[in-house]
Design an enzyme around this catalytic site. Structure first.
Site, PDB file in Angstrom:
ATOM      1  N   ARG A  75       0.901  -1.151   0.000  1.00 53.74           N
ATOM      2  CA  ARG A  75       0.000   0.000   0.000  1.00 53.74           C
ATOM      3  C   ARG A  75       0.941   1.202   0.000  1.00 53.74           C
ATOM      4  NH1 ARG A  75      -4.985  -2.573   0.923  1.00 53.74           N
ATOM      5  NH2 ARG A  75      -4.691  -4.425   2.195  1.00 53.74           N
ATOM      6  N   ASP A 106     -10.212  -2.513  -5.519  1.00 53.25           N
ATOM      7  CA  ASP A 106     -10.822  -1.289  -6.056  1.00 53.25           C
ATOM      8  C   ASP A 106      -9.979  -0.060  -5.724  1.00 53.25           C
ATOM      9  OD1 ASP A 106     -11.562  -1.509  -3.394  1.00 53.25           O
ATOM     10  OD2 ASP A 106     -13.417  -0.385  -3.685  1.00 53.25           O
ATOM     11  N   ILE A 152      -9.525 -11.145  -2.314  1.00 49.67           N
ATOM     12  CA  ILE A 152     -10.119 -12.386  -1.813  1.00 49.67           C
ATOM     13  C   ILE A 152     -11.598 -12.184  -1.468  1.00 49.67           C
ATOM     14  CG2 ILE A 152      -7.917 -13.248  -0.926  1.00 49.67           C
ATOM     15  CD1 ILE A 152      -9.106 -12.722   1.907  1.00 49.67           C
ATOM     16  N   ASP A 153     -12.030 -10.936  -1.317  1.00 52.16           N
ATOM     17  CA  ASP A 153     -13.409 -10.675  -0.882  1.00 52.16           C
ATOM     18  C   ASP A 153     -14.460 -10.929  -1.954  1.00 52.16           C
ATOM     19  OD1 ASP A 153     -12.377  -9.882   1.501  1.00 52.16           O
ATOM     20  OD2 ASP A 153     -12.556  -7.732   1.128  1.00 52.16           O
ATOM     21  N   MET A 195     -13.093 -12.948   6.639  1.00 57.85           N
ATOM     22  CA  MET A 195     -12.873 -11.625   6.069  1.00 57.85           C
ATOM     23  C   MET A 195     -14.085 -11.173   5.241  1.00 57.85           C
ATOM     24  SD  MET A 195      -8.868 -11.465   5.097  1.00 57.85           S
ATOM     25  CE  MET A 195      -7.629 -11.206   6.377  1.00 57.85           C
ATOM     26  N   VAL A 286      -4.877 -16.384   7.545  1.00 58.63           N
ATOM     27  CA  VAL A 286      -4.901 -17.748   6.990  1.00 58.63           C
ATOM     28  C   VAL A 286      -5.641 -17.730   5.648  1.00 58.63           C
ATOM     29  CG1 VAL A 286      -6.049 -19.976   7.326  1.00 58.63           C
ATOM     30  CG2 VAL A 286      -4.738 -18.963   9.177  1.00 58.63           C
ATOM     31  N   ARG A 288      -5.742 -15.535   3.330  1.00 62.76           N
ATOM     32  CA  ARG A 288      -4.975 -15.044   2.181  1.00 62.76           C
ATOM     33  C   ARG A 288      -3.867 -16.009   1.791  1.00 62.76           C
ATOM     34  NH1 ARG A 288      -6.084 -10.031   0.842  1.00 62.76           N
ATOM     35  NH2 ARG A 288      -6.755  -8.605   2.452  1.00 62.76           N
ATOM     36  N   ASN A 520     -18.529 -34.377 -18.507  1.00 62.76           N
ATOM     37  CA  ASN A 520     -18.893 -34.775 -19.878  1.00 62.76           C
ATOM     38  C   ASN A 520     -20.408 -34.832 -20.069  1.00 62.76           C
ATOM     39  OD1 ASN A 520     -19.410 -36.891 -18.193  1.00 62.76           O
ATOM     40  ND2 ASN A 520     -18.526 -38.465 -19.513  1.00 62.76           N
ATOM     41  N   ARG A 642       9.600 -39.632 -16.535  1.00 62.80           N
ATOM     42  CA  ARG A 642       8.842 -40.394 -15.545  1.00 62.80           C
ATOM     43  C   ARG A 642       7.368 -40.312 -15.913  1.00 62.80           C
ATOM     44  NH1 ARG A 642      13.169 -41.637 -14.354  1.00 62.80           N
ATOM     45  NH2 ARG A 642      14.211 -41.716 -12.331  1.00 62.80           N
TER      46      ARG A 642
HETATM   47  P1  ADP Z   1      -6.894  -2.530  -2.713  1.00 59.83           P
HETATM   48  O1  ADP Z   1      -6.319  -2.278  -4.058  1.00 59.83           O
HETATM   49  O2  ADP Z   1      -6.674  -3.940  -2.292  1.00 59.83           O
HETATM   50  O3  ADP Z   1      -8.306  -2.055  -2.619  1.00 59.83           O
HETATM   51  P2  ADP Z   1      -5.960  -0.187  -1.248  1.00 59.83           P
HETATM   52  O4  ADP Z   1      -7.276   0.467  -1.208  1.00 59.83           O
HETATM   53  O5  ADP Z   1      -5.144  -0.158  -0.007  1.00 59.83           O
HETATM   54  O6  ADP Z   1      -6.048  -1.722  -1.638  1.00 59.83           O
HETATM   55  O7  ADP Z   1      -5.136   0.473  -2.421  1.00 59.83           O
HETATM   56  C1  ADP Z   1      -3.820   0.043  -2.728  1.00 59.83           C
HETATM   57  C2  ADP Z   1      -2.967   1.192  -3.161  1.00 59.83           C
HETATM   58  O8  ADP Z   1      -3.501   1.792  -4.341  1.00 59.83           O
HETATM   59  C3  ADP Z   1      -2.867   2.316  -2.169  1.00 59.83           C
HETATM   60  O9  ADP Z   1      -1.923   2.081  -1.161  1.00 59.83           O
HETATM   61  C4  ADP Z   1      -2.446   3.471  -3.061  1.00 59.83           C
HETATM   62  O10 ADP Z   1      -1.075   3.380  -3.375  1.00 59.83           O
HETATM   63  C5  ADP Z   1      -3.238   3.194  -4.313  1.00 59.83           C
HETATM   64  N1  ADP Z   1      -4.474   3.972  -4.247  1.00 59.83           N
HETATM   65  C6  ADP Z   1      -5.654   3.603  -3.712  1.00 59.83           C
HETATM   66  N2  ADP Z   1      -6.564   4.593  -3.817  1.00 59.83           N
HETATM   67  C7  ADP Z   1      -5.935   5.621  -4.423  1.00 59.83           C
HETATM   68  C8  ADP Z   1      -6.297   6.944  -4.808  1.00 59.83           C
HETATM   69  N3  ADP Z   1      -7.532   7.399  -4.601  1.00 59.83           N
HETATM   70  N4  ADP Z   1      -5.365   7.703  -5.405  1.00 59.83           N
HETATM   71  C9  ADP Z   1      -4.131   7.247  -5.637  1.00 59.83           C
HETATM   72  N5  ADP Z   1      -3.727   6.026  -5.288  1.00 59.83           N
HETATM   73  C10 ADP Z   1      -4.595   5.224  -4.684  1.00 59.83           C
END
Ligand code: ADP
Length: 745
Positions: A75, A106, A152-153, A195, A286, A288, A520, A642
């Site tokens: 992150r 997202d 994973i969600d 989760m 676990v 993940r 099948n 093998r």
């Molecule tokens: P995920 O992708 O699993 O939803 P995060 O929400 O933590 O996880 O986002 C992962 C990384 O993507 C963040 O640490 C950041 O670097 C980048 N990111 C997320 N949202 C934004 C945003 N609005 N602007 C810029 N970078 C973002």
């Protein structure tokens, strides 16, 4: 396509099993298409810090079986700032990279879109401040991106599955099975937290697959007074014969007022009101971890294959896409809309708009909520009127998930006021009248058990047995028949409906549900048991491949499947086989010669392992043994060969979460079909199956139009279209720059 393209791939946000399969496929497909491919390590942070390296074909070898992501994820706070993104743009352009596949949740995809739209402005600023020369900026006026959802969600709106969700479900269900066995020994109650902050997918599906008593999910908060309802439900289940109790709580569970419901709170409720010692297990990371499931390997491979194609063929001014799954096929979604719809669900949950959140999850999710509610509670009152007698039987080869299906038939049948009779030992058992009436608690524990408690037989009733079969149906006073089984089950049912003129006893509603590891069966893209068998194969292949770490070795592995190549092809995709041999295609001497040459060349070029997967009936002459000997002979000691015939381990073991969910879903439709027919007084014979993501019924009388009876498989098999992806990601040396087929529906 511009062959001078430079493509970057990164994994960002929470890690998810299957990311490696996606990365491998992106890299290799990119190389095939003539691009130079780079890993951006540790997500967006790697872009900010300039941790970017070129990848070759072998750099992504032997990673399919690994959890997490080999190129790292993070992150990145820096990337959330404009100065951070300026550095990222400069670092990418230093290497000429203006095409990116981003695998993340997202959040990561939101960041991706922001970066993409800002790109021209970032470049302008870099040129103005001397961080970039004008010619480079002018050569890369646009950033092209494609997204893959690693989460994973399973929370992305518009895609049926996200990378990692199936593996997480494997981890959860393994844990639930383990907890259930200890809980049952002590008659204990467990509260398990899984989760899912805004998405109840994992909790709901795990509750279905794990046979839990109660589930709390964010999208569907329980009504006020739910504590009493939960306790009543647990009491009723115990009274009906359940030995353990299990409550599943999604991380983001809440009540109607929006207040969080924690596992600890649920435990307190159970202790106070049930006077029972409840234990809390929080599964945490676990979920993940561990090896990716077969699905997360083959589907992520297809997703990566499609994402590389998408981003490398993107034209200036086009919309960016997320590559996802819809109706069990690869699909493109507009990135901006997919991300904003996903965010909207989270907002809807937080704002208490639960109907909106449920609607966004789609109809099969809602359907599962209902089915689960019915299955997890013993029926209270029986419907008035005579109880209709429905027999459940298995026929054909054993398929993991048959027990799950029989359990669903009993519980859902009882709920509809039926008397459910279990037939022991397939059609021979039915002819002998070997049936037992099954009660709600008789199928306790069947949800996750491999094998078939009722037994299954391959025998199809012979013409001279039809009279006896008809008599048995009359004697048992059957009103309906549910047949859960494989090819021979379908043949038997087909024979019954086509012989109704001669045997009026066969004029009762008959519904077939597909259960066969071979996959099948007509009318269903997937049959119960195939996913488990595929997981068994993939696990076995992991071990086989590991055993070769020291030498140069070729493995020739034989899979089951009878005359259907599904298991061989999908195992090839999931395990990274260089070559698969399918009965649909046969084997020829000319091909074997080419394959052998290719293999020898690849070992000469330094390859250490070559995996060939052969379906058991791919050829009568070129058996697994013959194939292995040819490979050995032609190697002249360069490598050894093998062979492994995987055999019955493929049919064994407990059903995978997917097979349990599929069994429950198909049977709930089958019972509804039977109930509808009994109500309406019709006597149709049908087979049910999964078509795309829908359950569809087909008339048995027309089965022969859909099936190649001599080959014992459907005439049309959707998965054969996936073959080009194997060539692209497993077969090094195909000329780079070659066009690759697009897999999208
Ligand atoms: P995920 O992708 O699993 O939803 P995060 O929400 O933590 O996880 O986002 C992962 C990384 O993507 C963040 O640490 C950041 O670097 C980048 N990111 C997320 N949202 C934004 C945003 N609005 N602007 C810029 N970078 C973002």
């Amino acid at each position: 396509m511009d062959v001078s393209s430079r493509l970057g791939v990164l994994t960002s946000g929470g890690d998810a099993q299957g990311m490696n399969a996606a990365v491998r496929a992106v890299v290799r497909t990119g190389l095939h298409l003539g691009a130079e491919v780079f890993a951006v390590d540790d997500g967006w942070q790697g872009a900010v810090d300039g941790h970017i390296r070129a990848l070759a074909w072998d750099d992504v070898g032997s990673i399919l079986n690994r959890g997490g992501t080999v190129i790292g994820t993070a992150r990145s706070a820096d990337f959330r700032t404009r100065p951070g993104r300026l550095r990222a743009a400069r670092n990418l352009l230093e290497r000429g990279i203006d095409r990116l596949v981003v695998v993340g949740g997202d959040g990561s995809l939101t960041g991706t879109e922001l970066f993409r739209t800002e790109w021209p402005g970032l470049l302008e600023e870099l040129v103005a401040t001397g961080g970039l020369d004008a010619a480079t900026a002018a050569a890369h006026p646009e950033l092209f991106v494609a997204g893959l959802v690693g989460s994973i969600d399973n929370d992305m709106v518009g895609t049926e599955m996200t990378i990692g969700a199936d593996s997480a479900l494997h981890r959860i269900v393994e844990a639930l099975d383990a907890i259930a066995s200890t809980a049952a020994s002590h008659q204990r109650t467990f509260v398990v937290e899984v989760m899912g902050r805004h998405c109840g997918y994992l909790a709901l599906m795990a509750a279905v697959a794990g046979g839990s008593d109660y589930v709390l999910i964010p999208e569907s908060p329980p009504a006020p007074g739910w504590e009493e309802e939960m306790v009543d439900k647990l009491r009723e289940s115990r009274a009906a014969g359940r030995r353990e109790s299990m409550v599943l709580v999604a991380e983001g569970a809440r009540d109607r007022a929006g207040a969080p419901i924690t596992a600890a709170y649920v435990r307190g409720v159970l202790q106070d009101r049930l006077s029972e010692d409840a234990r809390v297990t929080i599964l945490g990371h676990v979920q993940r971890g561990g090896a990716p499931s077969a699905y997360d390997r083959w589907m992520s491979t297809l997703l990566g294959y499609a994402a590389a194609q998408e981003v490398l063929s993107a034209e200036p001014g086009g919309e960016p896409h997320v590559v996802g799954v819809r109706h069990n096929r690869i699909t493109l979604l507009p990135l901006v809309e997919a991300v904003s719809a996903t965010r909207a669900v989270a907002t809807a949950v937080d704002a208490g708009d639960y109907a909106g959140a449920m609607a966004a999850r789609g109809s099969s999710f809602t359907e599962m909520v209902r089915t689960y509610a019915t299955m997890s509670r013993p029926p209270v009152a029986t419907a008035p009127g005579p109880r209709r007698r429905v027999a459940v039987l298995h026929a054909g080869g054993l398929a993991p998930g048959m027990n799950t299906a029989a359990r669903a038939a009993v519980r859902l049948g009882l709920d509809r006021g039926m008397t459910v009779l279990g037939v022991n030992g397939g059609f021979p058992g039915l002819i002998d009248g070997d049936v037992v009436e099954l009660a709600w608690h008789d199928v306790e524990g069947w949800v996750g058990e491999g094998g078939a408690g009722l037994g299954t037989r391959r025998a199809v009733p012979e013409v001279e047995q039809l009279y006896a079969l008809g008599r048995a149906i009359e004697r048992l006073e059957l009103d309906g028949l549910l047949i859960i089984g494989g090819f021979n089950a379908y043949l038997a049912a087909h024979r019954m409906v086509t012989e109704r003129d001669r045997y009026p006893a066969f004029a009762l509603p008959i519904v077939c549900v597909p259960a066969s590891i071979d996959n099948n069966l007509p009318g269903s893209e997937l049959s119960i048991g195939a996913d488990t068998a595929l997981n068994n194969i993939v696990e076995a292949l992991d071990k086989i491949k590991q055993s070769a770490s020291a030498a140069k070795r070729c493995f020739v592995v034989e899979t089951m499947g009878r005359r259907c190549g599904y298991l061989a092809l999908m195992a090839g995709l999931a395990a990274g086989a260089e070559r698969v041999y399918l009965p649909e295609e046969g084997m020829s001497l000319a091909e074997l010669a080419t394959d052998t040459e290719r293999m020898v060349a690849s070992f000469r070029a330094g390859r250490r392992l070559f995996l060939a997967i052969r379906n058991e009936t791919a050829s009568d002459l070129y058996t697994t043994d013959v194939l292995a000997r040819i490979f050995q002979e032609e190697g002249h000691g360069l490598y050894d060969v093998r062979q492994a015939v995987l055999g019955h381990l493929q049919q064994g073991g407990n059903p995978s979460p997917f097979d349990r969910i599929l069994a429950t879903r198909l049977v709930s439709h089958a019972i509804a079909d039977l109930a509808g027919q009994l109500e309406a007084g019709t006597a149709e014979g049908r087979y049910l199956g999964l078509v795309g993501s829908d359950v569809v019924a087909h008339p048995l009388v027309h089965m022969d139009e859909e099936v190649d009876l001599s080959a014992r498989r459907p005439r049309h098999q959707w998965w054969l279209g996936l073959r080009p992806a194997i060539e692209a990601v497993s077969r090094q040396g195909t000329p780079a720059g070659e066009a690759l087929p697009v897999l999208r529906a």
